[in-house]
Structures are given as structure tokens and as C-alpha cells.
Design an enzyme around this catalytic site. Structure first.
Site, PDB file in Angstrom:
ATOM      1  N   LYS A  11     -21.976  41.181  -5.984  1.00 60.12           N
ATOM      2  CA  LYS A  11     -21.217  41.531  -4.786  1.00 60.12           C
ATOM      3  C   LYS A  11     -22.080  42.258  -3.742  1.00 60.12           C
ATOM      4  CE  LYS A  11     -16.795  41.798  -7.237  1.00 60.12           C
ATOM      5  NZ  LYS A  11     -15.638  42.679  -7.557  1.00 60.12           N
ATOM      6  N   PHE A  59      -4.153  45.030  -2.355  1.00 64.29           N
ATOM      7  CA  PHE A  59      -5.587  45.235  -2.111  1.00 64.29           C
ATOM      8  C   PHE A  59      -6.278  44.025  -1.495  1.00 64.29           C
ATOM      9  CE2 PHE A  59      -5.142  43.769  -6.549  1.00 64.29           C
ATOM     10  CZ  PHE A  59      -5.965  42.642  -6.534  1.00 64.29           C
ATOM     11  N   ARG A  87     -18.688  38.916 -19.554  1.00 69.80           N
ATOM     12  CA  ARG A  87     -17.724  40.005 -19.371  1.00 69.80           C
ATOM     13  C   ARG A  87     -18.179  41.265 -20.110  1.00 69.80           C
ATOM     14  NH1 ARG A  87     -13.935  38.807 -16.236  1.00 69.80           N
ATOM     15  NH2 ARG A  87     -12.506  40.477 -16.847  1.00 69.80           N
ATOM     16  N   THR A  93     -13.830  46.820 -15.431  1.00 69.73           N
ATOM     17  CA  THR A  93     -13.688  46.694 -13.981  1.00 69.73           C
ATOM     18  C   THR A  93     -13.948  48.014 -13.270  1.00 69.73           C
ATOM     19  OG1 THR A  93     -12.083  44.923 -14.309  1.00 69.73           O
ATOM     20  CG2 THR A  93     -12.102  45.975 -12.151  1.00 69.73           C
ATOM     21  N   ARG A 104     -21.802  47.377 -14.598  1.00 70.45           N
ATOM     22  CA  ARG A 104     -20.963  48.243 -13.762  1.00 70.45           C
ATOM     23  C   ARG A 104     -21.231  49.719 -14.009  1.00 70.45           C
ATOM     24  NH1 ARG A 104     -15.939  44.192 -14.338  1.00 70.45           N
ATOM     25  NH2 ARG A 104     -16.247  43.035 -12.398  1.00 70.45           N
ATOM     26  N   ASN A 114     -17.608  47.257  -7.268  1.00 72.62           N
ATOM     27  CA  ASN A 114     -18.007  47.306  -8.679  1.00 72.62           C
ATOM     28  C   ASN A 114     -19.106  46.313  -9.057  1.00 72.62           C
ATOM     29  OD1 ASN A 114     -16.461  44.996  -8.665  1.00 72.62           O
ATOM     30  ND2 ASN A 114     -15.002  45.690 -10.210  1.00 72.62           N
ATOM     31  N   HIS A 117     -18.677  40.139 -10.174  1.00 75.27           N
ATOM     32  CA  HIS A 117     -17.467  39.416 -10.574  1.00 75.27           C
ATOM     33  C   HIS A 117     -17.885  38.429 -11.643  1.00 75.27           C
ATOM     34  CE1 HIS A 117     -13.977  36.697 -10.382  1.00 75.27           C
ATOM     35  NE2 HIS A 117     -14.889  35.741 -10.426  1.00 75.27           N
TER      36      HIS A 117
END
Length: 143
Positions: A11, A59, A87, A93, A104, A114, A117
Site C-alpha cells: 500500500k 470507511f 496472510r 489487520t 504489519r 497497514n 493487502h
């Protein structure tokens, strides 16, 4: 064990902090192969389309604004149980709840920014991969 493909985004917050290489290293160290990758700056329409399932959530506007705030890196990862493996590498998250040594925990500042994705299931991975990559852009690695 099943060889799977999963979709990943680095991100804007992690790209801005120059964490791309470190995050790619995490993928590869965990045995995931990067079989497609590109950097792009999402338009509002692209972000809204990708996150359409969240369009009614409170959001959504902030998510679209964040995801269009700077460049992102999108990649397809391949390996044994790739969805779950990615994951686990990403961590929870909320970075405050993420296990030490996860992406993260190490690179994200907040639940809103964070760092990464990752697809949550094989079916969503297929859909997300197709959103950003043509079949011709996928480069399975046999060596």
C-alpha cells in the site's frame, strides 16, 4: 499441499517509506514466488472498483482516498497454500495486534495505513489477480 496463487498489494504508506524490497524479501523467504509485479497509481475509479464490496461501509471513502494517495505495488504470489502463507506473513489487520516479525508489525503504523493487502481466499485471489493482471502477464516460475 496445494500450490496456490494469491494477490498482494504493498500500500501507499509502505511504498512511501521504501519498504518494497524488504516486503518482497519476506515473501521469498517464506517460500512464495513472485510471478507478476507492477507499480501503479490507482485512479479513484480503479480503487472504487477493487474495493466495491466495501462500498456501503463507513470507511469506504477514506479507504479509496488512502489507496489513491500514492503509488502501490501489486503482485501475484505462488506457492504451497499461498493464501494462508501470505496472510500469516502479513499479520493481523491491526498492526498493534500483529505478531512480532510480521509485515504489519514491522512496517505499518495503524489499522488504516497497514502496509499490505492480501487475498483472504482462493476465490477472492482469482478475482483480485484478474482485476490487475492479464493471463499473459503471469510468469510461472519453473526454476
Amino acid at each position: 499441499m496445494a500450490i496456490e496463487r494469491t494477490f498482494s498489494i504493498i500500500k501507499p504508506d509502505a511504498v512511501a517509506k521504501n519498504h518494497i524490497g524488504a516486503i518482497y524479501n519476506r515473501f521469498e523467504t517464506a517460500g512464495l514466488k513472485i510471478i507478476a509485479s507492477k507499480m501503479l497509481h490507482l485512479s479513484k475509479e480503479q480503487a472504487e472498483g477493487f474495493y466495491a464490496e466495501h462500498s456501503e461501509r463507513p470507511f469506504f471513502g477514506a479507504l479509496v482516498e488512502f489507496m489513491t494517495s500514492g503509488p502501490i505495488c501489486v503482485q501475484v504470489l505462488e506457492g504451497e497454500n499461498a493464501v494462508l502463507a501470505n496472510r500469516e506473513i502479513m499479520g493481523a489487520t491491526n498492526p498493534a495486534e500483529a505478531a512480532r516479525g510480521t509485515i504489519r508489525s514491522d512496517f505499518a503504523d495503524s489499522i488504516d495505513e497497514n502496509a499490505v493487502h492480501g487475498s483472504d481466499a482462493v476465490a477472492s485471489a482469482e478475482r483480485e489477480i484478474a482485476y490487475f493482471f492479464s493471463t499473459e502477464e503471469l510468469c510461472p516460475r519453473t526454476r
